[in-house]
Scaffold this active site. Structure first.
Site, PDB file in Angstrom:
ATOM      1  N   LYS A  90      76.776  87.645  17.952  1.00 40.82           N
ATOM      2  CA  LYS A  90      76.856  87.122  19.331  1.00 40.82           C
ATOM      3  C   LYS A  90      75.552  86.405  19.671  1.00 40.82           C
ATOM      4  O   LYS A  90      74.461  86.906  19.341  1.00 40.82           O
ATOM      5  CB  LYS A  90      77.098  88.279  20.295  1.00 40.82           C
ATOM      6  CG  LYS A  90      77.286  87.850  21.752  1.00 40.82           C
ATOM      7  CD  LYS A  90      77.513  89.054  22.659  1.00 40.82           C
ATOM      8  CE  LYS A  90      77.776  88.661  24.100  1.00 40.82           C
ATOM      9  NZ  LYS A  90      77.957  89.835  24.990  1.00 40.82           N
ATOM     10  N   SER A 165      82.143  89.738  27.842  1.00 39.84           N
ATOM     11  CA  SER A 165      81.482  88.488  27.552  1.00 39.84           C
ATOM     12  C   SER A 165      81.434  88.145  26.062  1.00 39.84           C
ATOM     13  O   SER A 165      81.166  87.001  25.721  1.00 39.84           O
ATOM     14  CB  SER A 165      80.056  88.528  28.093  1.00 39.84           C
ATOM     15  OG  SER A 165      79.319  89.546  27.429  1.00 39.84           O
ATOM     16  N   SER A 189      81.791  94.499  27.694  1.00 38.73           N
ATOM     17  CA  SER A 189      81.861  93.263  26.911  1.00 38.73           C
ATOM     18  C   SER A 189      82.151  93.410  25.431  1.00 38.73           C
ATOM     19  O   SER A 189      82.349  92.399  24.759  1.00 38.73           O
ATOM     20  CB  SER A 189      80.579  92.465  27.072  1.00 38.73           C
ATOM     21  OG  SER A 189      80.592  91.826  28.307  1.00 38.73           O
TER      22      SER A 189
END
Ligand code: GLN
Length: 489
Positions: A90, A165, A189
């Site tokens: 990420k 997210s 997330s």
């Protein structure tokens, strides 16, 4: 189902490659790490134009590592735990020399000079790091629509969000563009996008995995954790990631068990709590039915089910959005045009350079949160909002500690609905915040949890069940998730 077909990525004909299978194939010479990395880059070229999970590829580093692993295999050396396994990161975790945008324009051009501890541990375990994954700006969001670089599409239904997210991390695994990925979870997330994309997502206990090199959103809530196809893969990854780190003073000194071995112990006799508060109004009936089926599967495996009460749950979303924004307003003060990334041109003074840079660099949701966070911390409002929210956080934590005196783990839905459509909630921040209703509590309490696939809706959208566990008891959570996974086969 038929309706989604033309609109989703073709389901792979063979089962997706797991860590164990990838490592075995390399160790036995059936394939090699270079060929495997190449095949993942090919899948990325073919699928990512539709999904948009990747923000940057780190091909050179990946190929160097793959070649190193192949040399080791050729020499007959013992291969490390993740030898040759293609993994994505990420874009809020830093990788030396690779772009690190956190999904924001304000970090455009920034090249961090070091690896995050989580990244360094994967690297040391032989993983092949493919690149950086799209996410909501500074990990603020539940749909990936707050990325400054455009949204991610859910591989299971391209007109739907992948969740957020860590939307890119979940979508990359779901579309077979990586064997596994890293995400972060401040209020859901990892778990919520895992449930929307039909993969496994693990939230480690606060302190279990170092946050060093994670671009901070809310430091008392942020966690780093894995996405994977299987619970076993998540267990293997946690084993690599977990453990104290001198670079993160909040990392815990707790011993790290062999998580993969712990999966073998039967779930029989474990006590599972079912909290009424998580099965109330607003829960999609198909999600409820899927989680009830999961409860039945656990019962069939010899677990006992018990009603538990988490009475302060209704305050969780409000508490989270006070504390997370307060911490964000402070963490994001460092982005000023001086130290990282973007600097606005044509500023007449230092003050106007700060203002212009922050105005041009931050997106709408990030600005909204800085404003909210600054407000709740300001003199005159601090007691009413920030201090009060800290008190409620203690009550929410006590709810869990109390429940865990009679049960070993808690079963809930991960999210109130399956993946919603792109654009469906973008005009209504409150509706978006409510998507986090079942996930923010674990972050506030510091406990661990997982989202494990638990069937599909009638439209073919994945549904996730959430299993929450005691502080540092990931082994039990993984064991139960493994039992659920077996029952789905
Ligand atoms: N959706 C939540 C938020 O917008 C959680 C985000 C996260 O866990 N990073 O803050």
């Amino acid at each position: 189902m038929a309706e989604l077909k033309s609109d989703s990525i073709t389901a792979p004909q063979v089962a997706p490659l797991t860590i164990r299978a990838a490592r075995l194939a390399i160790a036995s010479g059936e394939t090699n790490a270079v060929a495997l990395a190449e095949s993942y880059y090919q899948t990325i070229s073919a699928e990512d134009p539709k999904v948009h999970a990747w923000l940057a590829l780190s091909r050179e580093r990946a190929m160097e590592q793959a070649a190193r692993i192949d040399d080791m295999a050729k020499r007959g050396e013992a291969l490390p735990r993740l030898a040759g396994v293609p993994i994505g990161i990420k874009d809020v975790l830093v990788m030396q020399g690779a772009p690190a945008t956190a999904g924001s324009k304000i970090l455009e051009g920034y090249r961090p000079p070091y690896d995050a501890t989580a990244v360094a541990r994967l690297d040391a375990a032989g993983a092949v790091l493919l690149g950086k994954l799209n996410c909501d700006e500074f990990a603020m969001g539940s749909s990936n629509e707050n990325s400054a670089y455009g949204p991610v599409h859910n591989p299971r239904a391209l007109d739907r969000v992948p969740g957020g997210s860590s939307g890119g991390s979940a979508a990359a695994v779901a579309a077979n563009m990586a064997v596994a990925t890293l995400g972060t979870d401040t209020g859901g997330s990892i778990r919520q996008p895992a449930s929307f994309c039909g993969v496994v997502g693990l939230l480690p206990t606060y302190g279990r995995v170092s946050r060093y090199g994670l671009i901070a959103f809310a430091s008392s809530l942020d966690r780093v954790g894995p996405f994977a196809h299987t619970v076993e893969d998540a267990a293997i990854l946690l084993g690599v990631l977990a453990g104290p780190d001198p670079m993160d003073a909040t990392s815990a000194q707790q011993p790290v068990p062999d998580y993969a071995a712990a999966l073998e112990a039967p779930a029989k006799g474990l006590r599972i709590g079912i909290p009424d508060e998580y099965f109330a109004e607003g829960l999609d009936p198909e999600v409820r039915a899927a989680v009830e089926k999961t409860a039945d599967a656990l019962r069939a495996a010899g677990c006992t089910l018990h009603k538990v009460s988490l009475p302060h749950t209704r305050y969780a979303v409000a508490t989270y959005y006070v504390l997370a924004t307060a911490e964000a307003s402070s963490n994001l003060a460092r982005f000023d045009g001086v130290r990282y990334g973007l600097r606005a041109a044509d500023a007449a003074s230092l003050g106007s350079m700060y203002r212009k840079t922050r105005d041009q660099g931050f997106g709408k949701e990030v600005k909204r949160r800085i404003l909210l966070g600054t407000y709740v911390l300001s003199a005159g409002y601090y007691d009413a909002y920030y201090r009060k929210a800290q008190q409620v956080r203690t009550l929410l934590t006590r709810d869990f500690l109390h429940a865990f005196t009679h049960v070993d783990a808690i079963l809930t839905p991960t999210a109130p609905t399956p993946a919603f459509r792109l654009g469906e909630k973008t005009d209504d921040p409150l509706a978006m915040y409510l998507a986090d209703i079942y996930t923010v509590t674990a972050n506030l309490a510091g406990i661990c949890g997982i989202s494990v696939p638990s069937g599909n809706s009638s439209a073919g959208l994945p549904i996730g069940a959430q299993i929450l566990g005691k502080h540092f008891d990931e082994a039990t959570v993984l064991r139960l998730a493994h039992t659920v996974e077996q029952s789905q086969r």
